[in-house]
Design an enzyme around this catalytic site. Structure first.
Site, PDB file in Angstrom:
ATOM      1  CE  LYS A 187      -4.271   1.526   0.020  1.00 34.15           C
ATOM      2  NZ  LYS A 187      -5.112   1.378  -1.177  1.00 34.15           N
ATOM      3  CG  ASP A 247      -6.826 -16.848   5.696  1.00 34.12           C
ATOM      4  OD1 ASP A 247      -6.102 -17.849   5.555  1.00 34.12           O
ATOM      5  OD2 ASP A 247      -7.018 -16.307   6.794  1.00 34.12           O
TER       6      ASP A 247
END
Length: 350
Positions: A187, A247
């Site tokens: 980011k 995940d």
């Protein structure tokens, strides 16, 4: 002279012992017809260790794992220990630090036979084969200061050049033997740590001129994993981002029950484990999917012991079992844990 490998066994909680037993049965059957020599030693860990010793990671377990050639871990935790002063998951963070396991490797590869189980369209996921390399021992999960009051809270995220460089090199080396494409997920438009990640990655890339390097913001990567998963080869990312994205990526396969993972450091043993949890709701019912544990053992044979032929035999036996439709309920079948394990062993011996 026979070089016997020592494998530390952490059986875990709820379905953990069930799938560990299955995995070790398959390993024994495979090794029986080979020259691979090993011994296993059990150590308490997680909730089971809390019950025995009051702590999720006893000193004897740390020492046993440090002395091993590899560590096999099954799933830990569950509601039984929700109110424990030190939860089982705390032991997991601690063992990573004690063993210096700074790199978590999670493969996402679509099995064509099981593709129908995926919630994503078959034409989108066809050919998906990428690896997420997650930094494991730094970042916001370990940063200080860390504090909470009634009106505010703070969790600091810190990375050093050394911490970033070592994980980036793991990913680049891995990509050399894959599709030679590395994506740094960050980011950097907001976070100073992400800006540093990009600077370090660009410098490391100079040592791997054959590798294509690109960058992707974490929100864009989250969308791309679902909409264009075949774009990726090796994703390298920080602890928090890797936790979430790995995940998410696991959903592509249609079940958590088949996915292995590896945690590695600079020295000492690697740790291998399924990515799923301890599944208290199905514990003791004999229907837990053993494939993730079996494929974690396959991964161990390749990465820690260079027993590629043995690993290939297990992989082929698993694939034959899947192709025959002998599957546990998570994959749409009706077979028990024992039935799947027995069939895999039969395919190994056949």
């Amino acid at each position: 002279m026979v070089n016997t490998k020592n494998i530390a066994i952490l059986r875990g909680d709820y379905i953990g012992p069930e799938i560990m037993d299955a995995g070790l049965a398959v390993l024994a059957a495979a090794a029986k017809k080979s020259s691979f020599s090993y011994q296993t030693i059990d150590y308490p860990f997680g909730g089971a260790a809390i019950d025995q010793t009051g702590t999720p990671l006893p000193i004897a377990t740390i020492e046993g794992c440090q002395a091993a050639d590899a560590v096999l871990l099954s799933a830990i935790g569950g509601p039984k220990w929700d109110q424990a002063s030190k939860r089982p998951e705390a032991g997991l963070l601690e063992i990573r630090n004690k063993l210096g396991l700074f790199a978590n490797i999670r493969p996402t590869k679509i099995n064509s036979i099981l593709a129908k189980r995926s919630p994503i369209k078959a034409e989108v996921i066809a050919g998906t084969d990428f690896v997420i390399v997650r930094e494991l021992t730094s970042g916001i999960y370990f940063g200080k200061p860390r504090n909470q009051t009634a009106t505010a809270a703070i969790d600091a995220s810190t990375y050093t050049v050394e911490e970033i460089e070592r994980i980036v090199r793991v990913g680049f080396k891995m990509s050399q033997h894959r599709k030679q494409h590395v994506t740094i997920v960050d980011k950097a438009n907001v976070l100073a740590t992400s800006k540093l990640w990009r600077q370090v990655a660009a410098k490391v890339a100079q040592d791997y001129p054959e590798i294509t390097l690109d960058y992707c913001y974490v929100d864009a990567a989250a969308m791309k994993i679902i909409s264009q998963p075949t774009f990726f080869d090796v994703i390298i990312t920080a602890n928090l981002f890797g936790d979430i994205l790995s995940d998410e990526a696991s959903v592509l396969t249609g079940s958590l029950g088949t996915i292995p993972s590896m945690s590695a450091g600079s020295t000492g043993p690697n740790l291998y484990e399924p990515i799923h949890g301890s599944a208290p709701d199905i514990a003791g019912k004999g229907i837990a999917d053993p494939i993730s544990m079996i494929q974690s053992i396959e991964m161990m044979l390749r990465e820690s012991f260079q027993e590629n032929q043995l690993a290939d035999q297990i992989a082929q036996a698993v694939q034959k079992t899947i192709a025959a439709g002998i599957l546990t309920p998570d994959l749409g079948g009706t077979a028990t844990t024992q039935t799947v394990t027995t069939e895999i062993i039969r395919n190994l011996e056949g």
